[in-house]
Write an enzyme that holds these catalytic residues in place. Structure first.
Site, short mmCIF file in Angstrom:
data_model
loop_
_atom_site.label_atom_id
_atom_site.label_comp_id
_atom_site.label_asym_id
_atom_site.label_seq_id
_atom_site.Cartn_x
_atom_site.Cartn_y
_atom_site.Cartn_z
N SER A 163 6.36 -22.37 10.86
CA SER A 163 5.46 -23.49 11.18
C SER A 163 5.76 -24.69 10.30
O SER A 163 5.71 -25.84 10.76
CB SER A 163 3.99 -23.07 11.04
OG SER A 163 3.69 -22.78 9.69
N ASP A 221 5.19 -24.21 1.58
CA ASP A 221 6.13 -23.98 2.68
C ASP A 221 6.78 -25.28 3.14
O ASP A 221 8.01 -25.35 3.30
CB ASP A 221 5.42 -23.31 3.87
CG ASP A 221 4.98 -21.90 3.58
OD1 ASP A 221 5.10 -21.47 2.41
OD2 ASP A 221 4.51 -21.21 4.50
C1 MEV Z 1 2.41 -18.58 3.17
O1 MEV Z 1 3.81 -18.74 3.37
C2 MEV Z 1 2.10 -18.63 1.71
C3 MEV Z 1 0.63 -18.49 1.37
O2 MEV Z 1 0.52 -18.57 -0.06
C4 MEV Z 1 -0.21 -19.57 2.00
C5 MEV Z 1 0.02 -20.95 1.38
O3 MEV Z 1 0.64 -21.07 0.34
O4 MEV Z 1 -0.47 -21.90 2.00
C6 MEV Z 1 0.05 -17.15 1.79
#
Ligand code: MEV
Length: 385
Positions: A163, A221
């Site tokens: 995403s 991300d």
């Molecule tokens: C998702 O790739 C990583 C999480 O830590 C969510 C975030 O950092 O927004 C679970």
């Protein structure tokens, strides 16, 4: 306004340590993956904006004139705060963009015109596109007619940042169309690159896209998908890892679907319910990330076996913590057991609850060293430099 075809791509990511803790202000270490999302944008004059997402079976078309009309009809002044003078994304005095409100997302749903039974992944992908399209072009007198196709090598909803890569591609392409950032391929000059400021703007808008999809993401991300490489992320601060060694990592997709938003909410609830228990877990994960960063920095070009052993211990401890946070899954336990039987150490990566796991490969094992044959999992081998 851009007239030629534009092609952009952005990588997925793997979180080494710090998932979930990063949502609560702790450090995360993440690396870009050699699996990417690609976007092709063609400006035209058909009066339509077309979106095609072949991986998830989306093909939608909207009348630009209708969007323009709907756009202005949303501008109810009483719905806007005193500092808010735009429709969707509002810039603060610091130049930051505020999060889309639930009301804005509801309005987008009306604009999108998707059927009620539309799958969540499809719906969120379409809403993110519309949100970024309408917000980024809000200063233009007329919305542009565009044909946008996005496809990906990344499995969706598997914790590999599909995403974020989608949002980064959309932000980069739409900002280029409205000339907020230059076209790096303009006039056949293929060597131009976006500047740090351009990338910061792309990252800022990509974060907004992520907010439409995940609600309250940390931003790690989209940061790694925008900047690439190996980085340390904490509360919006991004730093490249110094001299990271070339590690081989086996990625296993359990193919167990899950929702990042629900898992993040689950950790938040557990923190609220058991603050004295869960807060120390988050602090410990933070310390694991810092220790991992220190060891990676010391490994250099000729890593010692002892350093691999430290990385393995950190992986094991973090995996236990993540289980205690409630984001484990039987499929991930199985991955840990199977790889353990081969002398290897694994942990979940991303939100957990299924999705992907990472296994550190020691140098003598090389590519494809361990493959649990009797499983429905999918494997990728990735390197970190
Ligand atoms: C998702 O790739 C990583 C999480 O830590 C969510 C975030 O950092 O927004 C679970």
């Amino acid at each position: 306004m851009l007239s030629e075809v534009l092609l952009v791509s952005a990588p997925g990511k793997v979180i080494l340590h710090g998932e979930h803790a990063v949502v609560h202000g702790k450090v995360a270490l993440a690396v870009a993956l050699n699996l990417r999302t690609f976007l092709r944008l063609q400006p035209h004059s058909s009066g339509k904006v077309d979106l095609s997402l072949p991986n998830i079976g989306i093909k939608r078309s909207w009348d630009v004139a209708r969007l323009q009309l709907l756009d202005t009809s949303f501008l109810a002044p009483e719905a806007l705060s005193p500092t808010c003078v735009c429709l969707f994304a509002c810039e603060t005095e610091q130049g930051d963009v505020t999060a889309p409100t639930p009301e804005q997302v509801e309005k987008l749903k009306e604009v999108a015109g998707l059927p009620d039974d539309c799958a969540v992944t499809k719906r969120l992908a379409v809403l993110t596109f519309l949100y970024l399209y309408l917000s980024i072009f809000r200063k233009q007198r007329t919305l542009p007619s565009l044909d946008v196709v996005v496809w990906s090598e990344l499995p969706p909803g598997a914790g590999l940042g599909s995403s974020a890569a989608y949002s980064v591609c959309l932000a980069a392409a739409l900002l280029t169309v409205c000339e907020e950032i230059p076209n790096p391929l303009k006039d056949g000059e293929h060597i131009n690159r976006w500047t740090k400021e351009d990338l910061e703007l792309i990252n800022k808008w990509a974060f907004q896209g992520e907010r439409v999809i995940h609600g309250n993401p940390s931003g790690v991300d989209n940061a790694v998908s925008t900047w690439g490489g190996a980085l340390r992320y904490q509360q919006g601060k991004i730093a490249s890892l110094k001299r990271p060694p070339a590690l081989q990592i086996l990625l296993t997709n359990t193919r167990v679907p899950r929702s990042t938003k629900a898992l993040v909410a689950g950790v938040r609830n557990r923190l609220l319910k058991f603050p004295e228990i869960v807060a120390p877990l988050l602090t410990s994960i933070d310390a694991i990330s810092l220790e991992c960063e220190r060891v990676l920095g010391e490994m250099g070009e000729a890593p010692a076996l002892e350093q691999y052993h430290v990385l393995e211990e950190l992986i094991d401890m973090n995996q236990h913590h993540l289980n205690a946070l409630g984001v484990g899954h039987a499929s991930l336990d199985q991955l840990c057991q199977v790889t353990r039987a081969h002398g290897l150490h694994s942990k979940l990566t991303g939100a957990g609850g299924g999705g992907c796991g990472i296994t550190l490969l020691k140098p003598d094992l090389g590519r494809g060293g361990t493959r649990p044959e009797e499983s429905r999992s999918e494997h990728f081998c990735s390197s970190m430099q």
